[in-house]
Structures are given as C-alpha cells and as structure tokens.
Design a protein around this motif. Sequence first.
Motif, PDB file in Angstrom:
ATOM      1  N   ASP A  55      65.731  51.825  30.428  1.00 58.76           N
ATOM      2  CA  ASP A  55      64.858  52.807  30.167  1.00 58.76           C
ATOM      3  C   ASP A  55      63.354  52.483  30.192  1.00 58.76           C
ATOM      4  OD1 ASP A  55      63.259  55.190  29.471  1.00 58.76           O
ATOM      5  OD2 ASP A  55      64.314  55.535  27.497  1.00 58.76           O
ATOM      6  N   LEU A  56      62.606  52.912  31.533  1.00 54.88           N
ATOM      7  CA  LEU A  56      61.173  52.564  31.734  1.00 54.88           C
ATOM      8  C   LEU A  56      60.432  53.824  31.779  1.00 54.88           C
ATOM      9  CD1 LEU A  56      63.139  50.515  33.747  1.00 54.88           C
ATOM     10  CD2 LEU A  56      60.895  49.724  34.453  1.00 54.88           C
ATOM     11  N   SER A  57      60.739  55.021  31.168  1.00 55.24           N
ATOM     12  CA  SER A  57      60.216  56.026  31.198  1.00 55.24           C
ATOM     13  C   SER A  57      58.696  55.954  30.697  1.00 55.24           C
ATOM     14  CB  SER A  57      60.985  57.345  30.554  1.00 55.24           C
ATOM     15  OG  SER A  57      62.245  57.453  30.811  1.00 55.24           O
ATOM     16  N   THR A  58      57.885  56.718  31.336  1.00 57.32           N
ATOM     17  CA  THR A  58      56.340  56.544  31.123  1.00 57.32           C
ATOM     18  C   THR A  58      55.828  55.251  30.575  1.00 57.32           C
ATOM     19  OG1 THR A  58      56.883  57.052  28.928  1.00 57.32           O
ATOM     20  CG2 THR A  58      56.261  59.186  30.154  1.00 57.32           C
ATOM     21  N   ALA A  59      56.173  54.117  31.329  1.00 53.86           N
ATOM     22  CA  ALA A  59      55.898  52.840  31.404  1.00 53.86           C
ATOM     23  C   ALA A  59      54.383  52.990  32.278  1.00 53.86           C
ATOM     24  CB  ALA A  59      56.530  51.931  31.821  1.00 53.86           C
ATOM     25  N   ASN A  60      53.582  52.186  31.813  1.00 58.19           N
ATOM     26  CA  ASN A  60      52.366  51.928  32.337  1.00 58.19           C
ATOM     27  C   ASN A  60      52.619  51.036  33.550  1.00 58.19           C
ATOM     28  OD1 ASN A  60      49.803  51.250  33.553  1.00 58.19           O
ATOM     29  ND2 ASN A  60      48.906  50.701  31.549  1.00 58.19           N
ATOM     30  N   LEU A  61      52.431  51.388  34.927  1.00 56.56           N
ATOM     31  CA  LEU A  61      52.474  50.733  35.969  1.00 56.56           C
ATOM     32  C   LEU A  61      51.568  50.218  36.627  1.00 56.56           C
ATOM     33  CD1 LEU A  61      55.751  52.620  37.436  1.00 56.56           C
ATOM     34  CD2 LEU A  61      55.573  50.710  36.024  1.00 56.56           C
ATOM     35  N   ASN A  62      50.259  50.446  36.023  1.00 58.34           N
ATOM     36  CA  ASN A  62      48.969  50.033  36.572  1.00 58.34           C
ATOM     37  C   ASN A  62      48.962  48.590  37.520  1.00 58.34           C
ATOM     38  OD1 ASN A  62      46.245  50.313  37.368  1.00 58.34           O
ATOM     39  ND2 ASN A  62      45.423  49.079  35.754  1.00 58.34           N
ATOM     40  N   GLN A  63      49.026  48.585  39.038  1.00 53.29           N
ATOM     41  CA  GLN A  63      48.769  47.297  39.624  1.00 53.29           C
ATOM     42  C   GLN A  63      50.245  46.501  39.389  1.00 53.29           C
ATOM     43  OE1 GLN A  63      46.844  46.601  42.300  1.00 53.29           O
ATOM     44  NE2 GLN A  63      46.425  48.763  41.822  1.00 53.29           N
ATOM     45  N   THR A  64      51.592  47.321  38.863  1.00 50.79           N
ATOM     46  CA  THR A  64      52.501  46.653  38.702  1.00 50.79           C
ATOM     47  C   THR A  64      53.193  46.501  40.252  1.00 50.79           C
ATOM     48  OG1 THR A  64      53.261  47.841  36.759  1.00 50.79           O
ATOM     49  CG2 THR A  64      55.006  46.782  37.935  1.00 50.79           C
ATOM     50  N   SER A  65      53.938  45.096  40.374  1.00 50.21           N
ATOM     51  CA  SER A  65      54.419  44.923  41.760  1.00 50.21           C
ATOM     52  C   SER A  65      55.875  45.065  41.840  1.00 50.21           C
ATOM     53  CB  SER A  65      53.924  43.575  42.284  1.00 50.21           C
ATOM     54  OG  SER A  65      52.726  43.626  42.463  1.00 50.21           O
ATOM     55  N   PHE A  66      56.475  45.857  42.560  1.00 49.32           N
ATOM     56  CA  PHE A  66      57.815  46.045  42.606  1.00 49.32           C
ATOM     57  C   PHE A  66      58.289  45.632  44.133  1.00 49.32           C
ATOM     58  CE2 PHE A  66      57.502  49.311  39.279  1.00 49.32           C
ATOM     59  CZ  PHE A  66      58.153  48.628  38.398  1.00 49.32           C
ATOM     60  N   PHE A  87      51.147  46.410  48.072  1.00 46.81           N
ATOM     61  CA  PHE A  87      51.375  45.616  48.818  1.00 46.81           C
ATOM     62  C   PHE A  87      53.147  45.099  48.769  1.00 46.81           C
ATOM     63  CE2 PHE A  87      51.433  40.731  49.875  1.00 46.81           C
ATOM     64  CZ  PHE A  87      51.087  41.077  51.054  1.00 46.81           C
ATOM     65  N   LEU A  88      53.638  45.167  49.878  1.00 52.14           N
ATOM     66  CA  LEU A  88      55.011  44.880  49.662  1.00 52.14           C
ATOM     67  C   LEU A  88      56.073  46.008  48.992  1.00 52.14           C
ATOM     68  CD1 LEU A  88      54.862  41.113  50.308  1.00 52.14           C
ATOM     69  CD2 LEU A  88      55.235  42.720  52.177  1.00 52.14           C
ATOM     70  N   LEU A  89      55.574  46.840  48.391  1.00 53.85           N
ATOM     71  CA  LEU A  89      56.340  47.808  47.564  1.00 53.85           C
ATOM     72  C   LEU A  89      57.638  48.211  48.382  1.00 53.85           C
ATOM     73  CD1 LEU A  89      56.198  49.136  44.790  1.00 53.85           C
ATOM     74  CD2 LEU A  89      55.239  51.305  46.148  1.00 53.85           C
ATOM     75  N   ALA A  90      58.846  47.735  47.620  1.00 52.24           N
ATOM     76  CA  ALA A  90      59.903  48.255  48.207  1.00 52.24           C
ATOM     77  C   ALA A  90      61.108  48.226  46.987  1.00 52.24           C
ATOM     78  CB  ALA A  90      60.544  47.132  49.259  1.00 52.24           C
ATOM     79  N   MET A  91      61.655  49.436  46.891  1.00 49.70           N
ATOM     80  CA  MET A  91      62.474  49.491  45.667  1.00 49.70           C
ATOM     81  C   MET A  91      63.804  50.441  46.227  1.00 49.70           C
ATOM     82  SD  MET A  91      59.889  50.824  43.000  1.00 49.70           S
ATOM     83  CE  MET A  91      58.927  52.314  44.151  1.00 49.70           C
ATOM     84  N   GLN A  92      64.919  50.365  45.438  1.00 50.88           N
ATOM     85  CA  GLN A  92      66.125  51.108  45.700  1.00 50.88           C
ATOM     86  C   GLN A  92      66.463  51.681  44.378  1.00 50.88           C
ATOM     87  OE1 GLN A  92      69.427  49.046  47.524  1.00 50.88           O
ATOM     88  NE2 GLN A  92      68.050  48.365  49.383  1.00 50.88           N
TER      89      GLN A  92
END
Length: 190
Positions: A55-66, A87-92
């Motif tokens: 559960d990552l709901s409402t997590a702070n993603l400021n400058q998080t790299s995925f 930069f290189l943001l890629a998710m599934q």
Amino acid sequence: MSDLLFEEQEFKGNDYSKEVLPKGDYEYCHFAGCNFLNADLSHITFVECTFEDCDLSTANLNQTSFKEVQFKNCKLMGLRFEHCNPFLLAMQFENSNLKLSSFYDLTLKKTIFKDCDLREADFTQADFTSASFINCDLGLVTFENTTIEKADLRTAFNYTIDPEINKIKKARFSNAGLAGLLRRYDIEVE
C-alpha cells in the motif's frame, strides 16, 4: 542524499508508515506486503524493483525515481506520479488500485496497465503512446491533451475520450468502447 545502496534484498511486511525507509538506491529489490501509506519516499531511487501486495497510497513521491519498476496487487491511491523524477521513468502495473492518482504531463510510453482500477485518475497532458490498458476501469479519468497514439484500449472500459482534444491516431478500441469516444456528441450508440 545518502549514498546507501540496497541490492537484491527482500523487504517483507515492513510498515514504513511508522518507520522511515532509508534514503538511497534500491536495485533489484522486492517489497512484499509492505505498508507505505503516507510514507516519505522522496529522493529515493528504485531500479528494477517489484512491489507486491503493498500500500503506497498518498506517499510522497517528490523526485522519487522508478526505473523499470513493477507494481502487482498494490494499492496506489492518490499518488502524484508527476512529482517523480522523470529521468528514465518506467513502470508497469498489474491488478492494482490507482484511483485518484495523477500522471499529469508525464511521458510513459509503452506502459502496461493490466486489470487496474484507474477511476478518476488524471492523464492530462500525459504521453501514453503505445501503452496497454488491459481490462482496466477508466471511469472518470481525465483525458485532456493526452497522447494515446498506438495505445491498446480494446479491453478497457468506462472511458470518455474526446478525439478533438486528445491525440488518438492508430489507438485501438473495441466496438463496445466506441460510445466512450462519441459521448461528446450527445448521440446514442446501440
């Protein structure tokens, strides 16, 4: 920012809503059954990691790299993905709840969404060229100046997409989904 590096580690059942996930780089890590509700994930880099039953709901993603990150059976409600490092943001995403999440102005070409609940998400100005929305609920998703060229929406449902304000060239839709493209014209398709 810390120089901590975590490689090929498994994090199982941890509650990061109460304890802090150390800042650093996480490469080839697996997070299973972890709680990140309202957690601060800012300035953390995840490379080829998998989040499963988290559960990552409402997590702070400021400058998080995925970078090449997979989310399976996750709750990702209200996430502001536009705050991520692009930069290189890629998710599934697979079998995940992304209600009320925002992808504003992001480039997520070839992204795969499978069996996801995306209701009320914001796709404004996002680029989903060649993305796949397999059996996804797109009810009340905001499509405005969105690029879905060559995207596969054949099994997606509940969407309303205005072809006049979105780029949809060569996107794939099913016959059943045509009503979602014509709603703007206030006509009935039977």
